[in-house]
Design a protein around this motif. Sequence first.
Motif, PDB file in Angstrom:
ATOM      1  N   PHE A 278      -4.544  -0.491  -4.646  1.00  0.00           N
ATOM      2  CA  PHE A 278      -3.830  -1.406  -3.861  1.00  0.00           C
ATOM      3  C   PHE A 278      -2.538  -1.936  -4.829  1.00  0.00           C
ATOM      4  O   PHE A 278      -1.315  -2.370  -4.435  1.00  0.00           O
ATOM      5  CB  PHE A 278      -4.696  -2.501  -3.323  1.00  0.00           C
ATOM      6  CG  PHE A 278      -3.894  -3.337  -2.325  1.00  0.00           C
ATOM      7  CD1 PHE A 278      -3.319  -2.770  -0.959  1.00  0.00           C
ATOM      8  CD2 PHE A 278      -3.594  -4.688  -2.445  1.00  0.00           C
ATOM      9  CE1 PHE A 278      -2.468  -3.476  -0.214  1.00  0.00           C
ATOM     10  CE2 PHE A 278      -2.952  -5.330  -1.670  1.00  0.00           C
ATOM     11  CZ  PHE A 278      -2.421  -4.922  -0.461  1.00  0.00           C
ATOM     12  N   GLN A 279      -2.927  -2.433  -6.029  1.00  0.00           N
ATOM     13  CA  GLN A 279      -1.880  -3.095  -7.077  1.00  0.00           C
ATOM     14  C   GLN A 279      -0.733  -2.024  -7.057  1.00  0.00           C
ATOM     15  O   GLN A 279       0.409  -2.536  -7.277  1.00  0.00           O
ATOM     16  CB  GLN A 279      -2.408  -3.362  -8.134  1.00  0.00           C
ATOM     17  CG  GLN A 279      -1.527  -3.744  -9.302  1.00  0.00           C
ATOM     18  CD  GLN A 279      -0.813  -5.209  -8.937  1.00  0.00           C
ATOM     19  OE1 GLN A 279      -1.464  -6.057  -8.002  1.00  0.00           O
ATOM     20  NE2 GLN A 279       0.443  -5.351  -9.524  1.00  0.00           N
TER      21      GLN A 279
ATOM     22  N   ARG B 242       5.960  -0.648  -2.940  1.00  0.00           N
ATOM     23  CA  ARG B 242       6.370  -1.459  -1.969  1.00  0.00           C
ATOM     24  C   ARG B 242       7.216  -2.513  -2.087  1.00  0.00           C
ATOM     25  O   ARG B 242       8.399  -2.492  -1.615  1.00  0.00           O
ATOM     26  CB  ARG B 242       5.518  -1.660  -0.805  1.00  0.00           C
ATOM     27  CG  ARG B 242       5.920  -2.181   0.175  1.00  0.00           C
ATOM     28  CD  ARG B 242       4.956  -2.531   1.302  1.00  0.00           C
ATOM     29  NE  ARG B 242       5.176  -3.192   2.671  1.00  0.00           N
ATOM     30  CZ  ARG B 242       5.633  -2.715   3.582  1.00  0.00           C
ATOM     31  NH1 ARG B 242       6.187  -1.149   3.636  1.00  0.00           N
ATOM     32  NH2 ARG B 242       6.165  -3.456   4.758  1.00  0.00           N
ATOM     33  N   TYR B 243       7.018  -3.530  -3.155  1.00  0.00           N
ATOM     34  CA  TYR B 243       7.766  -4.572  -3.239  1.00  0.00           C
ATOM     35  C   TYR B 243       8.414  -4.511  -4.646  1.00  0.00           C
ATOM     36  O   TYR B 243       9.197  -5.514  -4.915  1.00  0.00           O
ATOM     37  CB  TYR B 243       6.916  -5.890  -3.095  1.00  0.00           C
ATOM     38  CG  TYR B 243       6.327  -5.800  -1.845  1.00  0.00           C
ATOM     39  CD1 TYR B 243       7.018  -6.269  -0.639  1.00  0.00           C
ATOM     40  CD2 TYR B 243       4.957  -5.359  -1.418  1.00  0.00           C
ATOM     41  CE1 TYR B 243       6.549  -6.210   0.607  1.00  0.00           C
ATOM     42  CE2 TYR B 243       4.479  -5.427  -0.279  1.00  0.00           C
ATOM     43  CZ  TYR B 243       5.197  -5.822   0.866  1.00  0.00           C
ATOM     44  OH  TYR B 243       4.537  -5.764   2.154  1.00  0.00           O
ATOM     45  N   SER B 244       8.424  -3.689  -5.435  1.00  0.00           N
ATOM     46  CA  SER B 244       8.827  -3.628  -6.992  1.00  0.00           C
ATOM     47  C   SER B 244       7.860  -4.432  -7.783  1.00  0.00           C
ATOM     48  O   SER B 244       7.704  -5.622  -7.444  1.00  0.00           O
ATOM     49  CB  SER B 244      10.369  -3.926  -6.839  1.00  0.00           C
ATOM     50  OG  SER B 244      10.580  -4.453  -8.074  1.00  0.00           O
ATOM     51  N   ILE B 245       7.952  -3.976  -9.229  1.00  0.00           N
ATOM     52  CA  ILE B 245       6.958  -4.695 -10.035  1.00  0.00           C
ATOM     53  C   ILE B 245       7.835  -5.992 -10.068  1.00  0.00           C
ATOM     54  O   ILE B 245       7.064  -6.831 -10.997  1.00  0.00           O
ATOM     55  CB  ILE B 245       6.997  -3.729 -11.255  1.00  0.00           C
ATOM     56  CG1 ILE B 245       6.009  -4.656 -12.304  1.00  0.00           C
ATOM     57  CG2 ILE B 245       8.135  -3.439 -11.990  1.00  0.00           C
ATOM     58  CD1 ILE B 245       4.590  -4.806 -11.454  1.00  0.00           C
TER      59      ILE B 245
ATOM     60  N   LYS C 208       4.308  -9.090  -9.701  1.00  0.00           N
ATOM     61  CA  LYS C 208       4.169  -9.341 -11.274  1.00  0.00           C
ATOM     62  C   LYS C 208       3.232  -9.965 -11.720  1.00  0.00           C
ATOM     63  O   LYS C 208       2.572  -9.856 -12.464  1.00  0.00           O
ATOM     64  CB  LYS C 208       5.458  -9.483 -11.769  1.00  0.00           C
ATOM     65  CG  LYS C 208       5.871  -9.469 -13.144  1.00  0.00           C
ATOM     66  CD  LYS C 208       7.217  -9.552 -13.824  1.00  0.00           C
ATOM     67  CE  LYS C 208       7.732 -11.216 -13.306  1.00  0.00           C
ATOM     68  NZ  LYS C 208       9.118 -11.513 -13.873  1.00  0.00           N
ATOM     69  N   ASN C 209       2.954 -11.195 -11.349  1.00  0.00           N
ATOM     70  CA  ASN C 209       2.129 -12.189 -11.670  1.00  0.00           C
ATOM     71  C   ASN C 209       0.707 -11.793 -11.425  1.00  0.00           C
ATOM     72  O   ASN C 209      -0.137 -12.139 -11.941  1.00  0.00           O
ATOM     73  CB  ASN C 209       2.403 -13.391 -11.256  1.00  0.00           C
ATOM     74  CG  ASN C 209       3.590 -14.152 -12.158  1.00  0.00           C
ATOM     75  OD1 ASN C 209       3.828 -13.981 -13.263  1.00  0.00           O
ATOM     76  ND2 ASN C 209       4.523 -14.647 -11.409  1.00  0.00           N
TER      77      ASN C 209
END
Length: 304
Positions: free
Chosen positions: A241-242, A248-251, A257-258
């Motif tokens: 999932f990560q 989907r949302y960009s790292i 990111k956090n």
Amino acid sequence: MQFSVILVSYNASRDSLVKTLRSILKQRGVSFEVIFADDGSPDYPKNDLIALCMQYNMWNYKFSDNSENVGTVRNLLRALEIASGKYIKGIGAGDYFESEYLLRDVYTDIITSDALIASVKMNSFYRDKNGLEVDYTFSFPYNKYLYDKKPLSNLMKANQIIYQDNLSGATLFYEKERLFYYLSLIKEKVIYCEDLIQCFYTLDGYETLFIDNQEIRYEYGIGISTSKDTNSRFLNDFKEFQILLEDRYSINNKWVKNRKRRISLIQNGGIGQKVLFTLTVYPLVCVSKFFIKSLRRILNRPLT
């Protein structure tokens, strides 16, 4: 049809299935159907469930059985394909509705707020050796007040996305089309943890409606999330999932990111690093009355 209630099961006992189904059939003041979604159990009491439906003059029922075990996500998706209700409530065998008016009240609140996702309270129990219910202090999320008082605030997003203090899937209600869309996004990677999609709702700006005057009785220890042999399966779902979140949302999305940083710290970091991360990334919680308990939970919580 206002609701489709999907009774999901795998190797559940007849008594658990009957207990759950009876609480569904007692619902009043709302139109609904029951979809039986068993995930490949070798001994499924189908005739007993049909007989109970007939006792309650309930003819709006369907079966979406799998000949083999496919996991929670695909099991739900198959049931959704035949669902007629505008809203969906998935419920596991053993859990049950406390009130005969739960679906009615949830529907009223969802319609009033135009919500795509909603949650009620969680009231847990386990069964002792005599089969009697014993109340048990197991509940998610830990910081419930954030969903009730601060929906879509930065504090709520940090609590859910980074620290994964999610609402329990047992308490969630969904609008059908959006649920089907999100489950379809994860079906190739996530097998069991369908409720991870609540992060999609939050990141896409959909507020979760928290309904505090109704509750689900949740049987601890028999479902996929609290049985003893599911840690490795859960771990793989969370890792996959990560990756989906990053795609989907960009790292570079600060929440994604956090979240990744926290997972890395849990795997490799010391206590000092965890505390520093909490104080810098999650500062608002430091001044809340929940700080000490939240921090203790963060430091002791295993990788999820």
